[in-house]
Design a protein around this motif. Structure first.
Motif, PDB file in Angstrom:
ATOM      1  N   ILE A  83       1.125  -1.358   0.191  1.00 50.40           N
ATOM      2  CA  ILE A  83      -0.065   0.240  -0.134  1.00 50.40           C
ATOM      3  C   ILE A  83       0.733   0.848   0.397  1.00 50.40           C
ATOM      4  CG2 ILE A  83      -1.628   1.549   1.572  1.00 50.40           C
ATOM      5  CD1 ILE A  83      -2.969  -1.662   2.882  1.00 50.40           C
ATOM      6  N   ASP A  84       1.480   1.274   1.027  1.00 48.49           N
ATOM      7  CA  ASP A  84       3.021   1.937   0.513  1.00 48.49           C
ATOM      8  C   ASP A  84       3.631   2.802  -0.453  1.00 48.49           C
ATOM      9  OD1 ASP A  84       2.603   2.998   3.663  1.00 48.49           O
ATOM     10  OD2 ASP A  84       4.016   1.482   3.731  1.00 48.49           O
ATOM     11  N   VAL A  85       3.493   1.821  -1.022  1.00 53.12           N
ATOM     12  CA  VAL A  85       4.654   1.188  -2.846  1.00 53.12           C
ATOM     13  C   VAL A  85       3.126   1.589  -3.395  1.00 53.12           C
ATOM     14  CG1 VAL A  85       6.131   0.827  -4.087  1.00 53.12           C
ATOM     15  CG2 VAL A  85       6.333   0.029  -1.130  1.00 53.12           C
ATOM     16  N   LEU A  86       2.749   1.201  -3.253  1.00 52.16           N
ATOM     17  CA  LEU A  86       2.328   1.057  -4.836  1.00 52.16           C
ATOM     18  C   LEU A  86       0.544   2.299  -5.057  1.00 52.16           C
ATOM     19  CD1 LEU A  86       1.992  -3.130  -5.461  1.00 52.16           C
ATOM     20  CD2 LEU A  86       3.421  -1.074  -5.828  1.00 52.16           C
ATOM     21  N   GLY A  87       0.286   2.797  -3.458  1.00 49.90           N
ATOM     22  CA  GLY A  87      -1.079   3.674  -3.132  1.00 49.90           C
ATOM     23  C   GLY A  87      -1.993   2.272  -2.941  1.00 49.90           C
ATOM     24  N   GLN A  88      -3.127   2.807  -2.489  1.00 51.15           N
ATOM     25  CA  GLN A  88      -4.244   2.319  -1.755  1.00 51.15           C
ATOM     26  C   GLN A  88      -5.412   1.566  -2.311  1.00 51.15           C
ATOM     27  OE1 GLN A  88      -5.763   1.312   1.375  1.00 51.15           O
ATOM     28  NE2 GLN A  88      -4.983   3.152   2.204  1.00 51.15           N
ATOM     29  N   ASP A  89      -4.996   2.335  -3.913  1.00 46.89           N
ATOM     30  CA  ASP A  89      -6.073   1.330  -4.978  1.00 46.89           C
ATOM     31  C   ASP A  89      -5.535   0.448  -5.343  1.00 46.89           C
ATOM     32  OD1 ASP A  89      -7.874   2.987  -3.828  1.00 46.89           O
ATOM     33  OD2 ASP A  89      -7.185   4.253  -5.580  1.00 46.89           O
ATOM     34  N   VAL A  92      -2.936  -5.412  -5.072  1.00 41.54           N
ATOM     35  CA  VAL A  92      -2.320  -6.544  -3.617  1.00 41.54           C
ATOM     36  C   VAL A  92      -2.591  -5.670  -2.557  1.00 41.54           C
ATOM     37  CG1 VAL A  92       0.316  -7.135  -2.835  1.00 41.54           C
ATOM     38  CG2 VAL A  92       0.035  -6.067  -5.560  1.00 41.54           C
ATOM     39  N   ASP A  93      -3.096  -7.360  -2.129  1.00 42.27           N
ATOM     40  CA  ASP A  93      -3.970  -6.784  -0.570  1.00 42.27           C
ATOM     41  C   ASP A  93      -2.800  -7.565   0.415  1.00 42.27           C
ATOM     42  OD1 ASP A  93      -5.276  -7.095   1.936  1.00 42.27           O
ATOM     43  OD2 ASP A  93      -6.628  -8.117   1.184  1.00 42.27           O
ATOM     44  N   PRO A  94      -2.097  -7.510   0.759  1.00 45.11           N
ATOM     45  CA  PRO A  94      -1.071  -7.120   2.343  1.00 45.11           C
ATOM     46  C   PRO A  94      -1.752  -7.787   3.956  1.00 45.11           C
ATOM     47  CG  PRO A  94      -1.883  -5.021   2.714  1.00 45.11           C
ATOM     48  CD  PRO A  94      -2.310  -5.185   1.989  1.00 45.11           C
ATOM     49  N   TYR A  95      -3.070  -8.095   3.929  1.00 48.00           N
ATOM     50  CA  TYR A  95      -3.730  -8.836   4.482  1.00 48.00           C
ATOM     51  C   TYR A  95      -4.447  -9.865   4.278  1.00 48.00           C
ATOM     52  CZ  TYR A  95      -3.678  -4.300   6.703  1.00 48.00           C
ATOM     53  OH  TYR A  95      -3.067  -2.973   7.110  1.00 48.00           O
ATOM     54  N   GLU A  96      -3.729 -11.521   4.675  1.00 50.04           N
ATOM     55  CA  GLU A  96      -4.978 -12.247   5.214  1.00 50.04           C
ATOM     56  C   GLU A  96      -6.080 -13.045   6.191  1.00 50.04           C
ATOM     57  OE1 GLU A  96      -4.242 -17.481   4.193  1.00 50.04           O
ATOM     58  OE2 GLU A  96      -2.653 -15.815   3.081  1.00 50.04           O
ATOM     59  N   LYS A  97      -6.610 -12.464   6.255  1.00 48.66           N
ATOM     60  CA  LYS A  97      -7.965 -12.709   7.284  1.00 48.66           C
ATOM     61  C   LYS A  97      -8.545 -14.312   7.112  1.00 48.66           C
ATOM     62  CE  LYS A  97     -10.012  -9.447   6.119  1.00 48.66           C
ATOM     63  NZ  LYS A  97     -10.065  -8.288   5.250  1.00 48.66           N
ATOM     64  N   LYS A  98      -8.756 -14.763   8.498  1.00 51.54           N
ATOM     65  CA  LYS A  98      -9.235 -15.950   8.664  1.00 51.54           C
ATOM     66  C   LYS A  98      -9.899 -17.031   9.784  1.00 51.54           C
ATOM     67  CE  LYS A  98      -7.060 -21.197   8.895  1.00 51.54           C
ATOM     68  NZ  LYS A  98      -6.361 -21.946   9.235  1.00 51.54           N
ATOM     69  N   VAL A  99     -11.302 -16.781   9.635  1.00 49.66           N
ATOM     70  CA  VAL A  99     -11.823 -16.661  10.636  1.00 49.66           C
ATOM     71  C   VAL A  99     -11.177 -18.706  11.475  1.00 49.66           C
ATOM     72  CG1 VAL A  99     -13.525 -17.876  11.770  1.00 49.66           C
ATOM     73  CG2 VAL A  99     -13.755 -16.232  10.419  1.00 49.66           C
ATOM     74  N   ILE A 100     -11.108 -18.423  12.916  1.00 52.65           N
ATOM     75  CA  ILE A 100     -10.012 -19.126  13.619  1.00 52.65           C
ATOM     76  C   ILE A 100     -11.558 -20.296  14.248  1.00 52.65           C
ATOM     77  CG2 ILE A 100      -8.759 -20.417  15.554  1.00 52.65           C
ATOM     78  CD1 ILE A 100      -7.315 -19.412  12.975  1.00 52.65           C
ATOM     79  N   LEU A 101     -12.401 -19.044  14.776  1.00 48.74           N
ATOM     80  CA  LEU A 101     -13.351 -19.790  16.034  1.00 48.74           C
ATOM     81  C   LEU A 101     -14.486 -19.188  16.129  1.00 48.74           C
ATOM     82  CD1 LEU A 101     -13.556 -22.053  17.907  1.00 48.74           C
ATOM     83  CD2 LEU A 101     -13.651 -20.324  20.123  1.00 48.74           C
ATOM     84  N   TYR A 110       0.164 -10.506   7.057  1.00 47.06           N
ATOM     85  CA  TYR A 110       0.415  -9.001   7.054  1.00 47.06           C
ATOM     86  C   TYR A 110       1.607  -8.923   6.187  1.00 47.06           C
ATOM     87  CZ  TYR A 110       2.192  -4.706   7.093  1.00 47.06           C
ATOM     88  OH  TYR A 110       2.384  -3.339   6.534  1.00 47.06           O
ATOM     89  N   SER A 111       1.524  -9.216   4.886  1.00 48.51           N
ATOM     90  CA  SER A 111       2.830  -8.890   3.977  1.00 48.51           C
ATOM     91  C   SER A 111       3.793  -7.601   3.874  1.00 48.51           C
ATOM     92  CB  SER A 111       2.481  -9.833   2.662  1.00 48.51           C
ATOM     93  OG  SER A 111       2.067 -11.000   2.869  1.00 48.51           O
ATOM     94  N   GLU A 165       4.747  -5.474  -5.024  1.00 48.62           N
ATOM     95  CA  GLU A 165       4.129  -6.030  -6.317  1.00 48.62           C
ATOM     96  C   GLU A 165       3.858  -7.893  -6.493  1.00 48.62           C
ATOM     97  OE1 GLU A 165       4.387  -2.940 -10.069  1.00 48.62           O
ATOM     98  OE2 GLU A 165       5.872  -5.199 -10.901  1.00 48.62           O
ATOM     99  N   GLN A 166       4.516  -8.305  -6.051  1.00 47.03           N
ATOM    100  CA  GLN A 166       5.042  -9.529  -5.412  1.00 47.03           C
ATOM    101  C   GLN A 166       4.347 -10.017  -3.998  1.00 47.03           C
ATOM    102  OE1 GLN A 166       7.886 -12.504  -6.829  1.00 47.03           O
ATOM    103  NE2 GLN A 166       8.855 -10.903  -8.182  1.00 47.03           N
ATOM    104  N   GLY A 167       3.927  -8.770  -3.775  1.00 52.55           N
ATOM    105  CA  GLY A 167       3.577  -8.897  -2.520  1.00 52.55           C
ATOM    106  C   GLY A 167       4.334  -8.879  -0.761  1.00 52.55           C
ATOM    107  N   GLY A 168       5.942  -8.151  -1.178  1.00 53.61           N
ATOM    108  CA  GLY A 168       6.643  -7.904   0.001  1.00 53.61           C
ATOM    109  C   GLY A 168       7.306  -9.187  -0.512  1.00 53.61           C
ATOM    110  N   ASP A 169       8.239  -9.619   1.173  1.00 58.97           N
ATOM    111  CA  ASP A 169       9.659 -11.105   1.242  1.00 58.97           C
ATOM    112  C   ASP A 169       9.163 -10.735   2.755  1.00 58.97           C
ATOM    113  OD1 ASP A 169      10.642  -8.599   2.535  1.00 58.97           O
ATOM    114  OD2 ASP A 169      12.425  -9.028   0.961  1.00 58.97           O
ATOM    115  N   ALA A 170       8.215 -10.687   3.682  1.00 56.84           N
ATOM    116  CA  ALA A 170       8.256 -10.884   4.725  1.00 56.84           C
ATOM    117  C   ALA A 170       7.282 -10.831   5.604  1.00 56.84           C
ATOM    118  CB  ALA A 170       9.693  -9.484   6.306  1.00 56.84           C
ATOM    119  N   GLU A 171       6.719 -12.299   6.239  1.00 57.05           N
ATOM    120  CA  GLU A 171       4.823 -12.041   7.065  1.00 57.05           C
ATOM    121  C   GLU A 171       4.882 -11.693   8.887  1.00 57.05           C
ATOM    122  OE1 GLU A 171       3.116 -14.768   4.065  1.00 57.05           O
ATOM    123  OE2 GLU A 171       4.119 -15.831   6.230  1.00 57.05           O
ATOM    124  N   HIS A 172       3.761 -11.400   9.190  1.00 60.95           N
ATOM    125  CA  HIS A 172       3.913 -10.596  10.273  1.00 60.95           C
ATOM    126  C   HIS A 172       2.591 -11.713  10.924  1.00 60.95           C
ATOM    127  CE1 HIS A 172       5.586  -9.252  13.763  1.00 60.95           C
ATOM    128  NE2 HIS A 172       4.529  -8.857  14.599  1.00 60.95           N
TER     129      HIS A 172
END
Length: 440
Positions: A83-89, A92-101, A110-111, A165-172
């Protein structure tokens, strides 16, 4: 044009260097004196790191000068993402959300882009060597590692835009859970916060009201100040080292310091909430397990809805998760980085049944190491008993996490696993602390 300096400036600089050299000499002379009471670690994690001369000078300084310098040097900073590099629109979504319970627990991956400067420092300081990764890899993966090394070299030559554009190279990882406190049924607890862009903030607000922000590791602080600012009414629970680092960038004081217990509050932290206060504030909705003796991260486990949140104790997923995430066969830059990190820093050779943590985690528990003993905010005890404390704390936690109390574990680095797998991984990772099983 080269700026000129006055003779006075030169004299001051020379005096500073001279004082540093003298202090370093005195410290080395003192360090060279034999101490029969000091025992080495029960694990051989390889060659000790060689600190650059400036770090050795800092290590020779008195604690009242050295610790503030270390706090300043380790202050949090936000990494850049797509988002910082390519813009808000961008697509490439840096977030992957998942329902656990459903309705109670969610996870977010987060990438982002790892700073090139950090990569170089970490590789140099902690021995992340590509050649070692290829050597340590099993025979059936050696060709894969060769390809990984070529991939990472090409990746390092890419522009920031191409990497984004490839999503980055680190995750948290971040975990969010819904609890009930003070009569609020949709209160939220955030564990190990990530970067919170507007769309993530909107999503969290839809889930409920953030009442607690928990930093489960004193080493994971880059995103904590921004999260605290975004949710000003939330109570912050973190370790004292994390609090000191984050205050350095303007974060308000944490409400609860979980590595401090009642009766042991120093003047510096007078008036702050302790571990016991944090437990009471959670009103029985979550249990806290602070791993005492873990001077590097002051790891805090949080048990809620029979799910355990963990960070910085485990670094290797379950065998099933390794297959699911295509650890061996994945072709992305993230897969290449994981394999190089794993085979460069994690080995099974040093302990009879092996250990599954990066070598630098052993280094940071080593009271005989210059880096651990003098260049960390929380240093291991000089008599070497921090490993004993950590082993005892882990054993107590493992006993508490019996069947029926905990069903599943959510790990920031090791993803999801069963309670049984978690306990086994803890033993495989940390059984070297005092030489005995942590499951007894």
């Amino acid at each position: 044009m080269v700026p000129s300096a006055s003779s006075r400036d030169v004299d001051v600089a020379l005096q500073t260097v001279a004082i540093g050299v003298i202090l370093y000499y005195l410290w080395m002379h003192h360090r060279s004196e034999p101490n029969e009471k000091v025992k080495p670690l029960l694990v051989d994690y390889g060659d000790k790191i060689s600190c650059p001369f400036p770090m050795k000078v800092i290590a020779s300084l008195p604690e009242w000068i050295r610790i503030p310098l270390m706090i300043k040097a380790s202050k949090p900073s936000l990494p850049r993402d797509s988002i910082d590099v390519l813009g808000q629109d961008n697509n490439v979504d840096p977030y992957e959300k998942k329902v656990i319970l459903p309705g109670k627990i969610w996870s977010v991956r987060y990438s982002f882009l790892m700073a090139p400067e950090f990569k170089k420092v970490a590789a140099s300081l902690f021995g992340i060597r590509n050649a070692a990764a290829n050597t340590n890899a099993p025979d059936h993966l050696k060709k894969t590692l060769e390809t990984d090394l070529i991939t990472t070299e090409k990746f390092e030559a890419m522009s920031e835009k191409e990497i984004a554009e490839q999503g980055g190279d680190a995750e948290h990882g971040m975990f969010i859970t819904k609890i009930s406190v003070d009569g609020i049924e949709n209160a939220l607890l955030i564990y190990n916060p990530v970067r919170l862009h507007p769309q993530m903030i909107d999503w969290i607000n839809e889930l409920g009201e953030v009442k607690f922000i928990v930093s489960g590791s004193a080493s994971h602080t880059n995103f904590l100040p921004a999260a605290a600012k975004q949710f000003p009414n939330a109570k912050i629970i973190c370790a004292s080292a994390a609090d000191l680092k984050c205050q350095g960038v303007g974060m308000r004081r944490a409400d609860f310091l979980y590595d401090i217990v009642r009766g042991e509050v120093s003047k510096h932290f007078s008036g702050r909430g302790t571990y016991e206060d944090a437990v009471e504030a959670l009103q029985g909705q979550a249990r806290l397990f602070h791993i005492r003796g873990d001077v590097c991260t002051q790891a805090l486990l949080v048990l809620v809805h029979k799910h355990l949140f963990e960070v910085d104790l485990l670094y290797v997923p379950s065998d099933e998760k390794l297959k699911e995430t295509k650890f061996e066969s994945g072709t992305s830059i993230q897969h290449s980085n994981r394999r190089i990190f794993h085979y460069s820093l994690i080995t099974r050779k040093a302990h009879p049944f092996g250990y599954l943590i990066p070598k630098y985690r052993c280094l940071m528990m080593d009271h005989t190491s210059l880096f651990a003993s003098k260049l960390m905010i929380d240093a291991p005890k000089a008599d070497g008993t921090s490993v004993i404390d950590m082993a005892a704390s882990l054993r107590m936690a493992m006993k508490e996490l019996k069947d029926g109390v905990c069903d599943q574990v959510l790990s920031v680095h090791a993803l999801e696993m069963s309670r049984e797998c978690f306990c086994q991984r803890i033993d495989e990772s940390w059984g070297w602390l005092d030489g005995g099983s942590l499951l007894e």
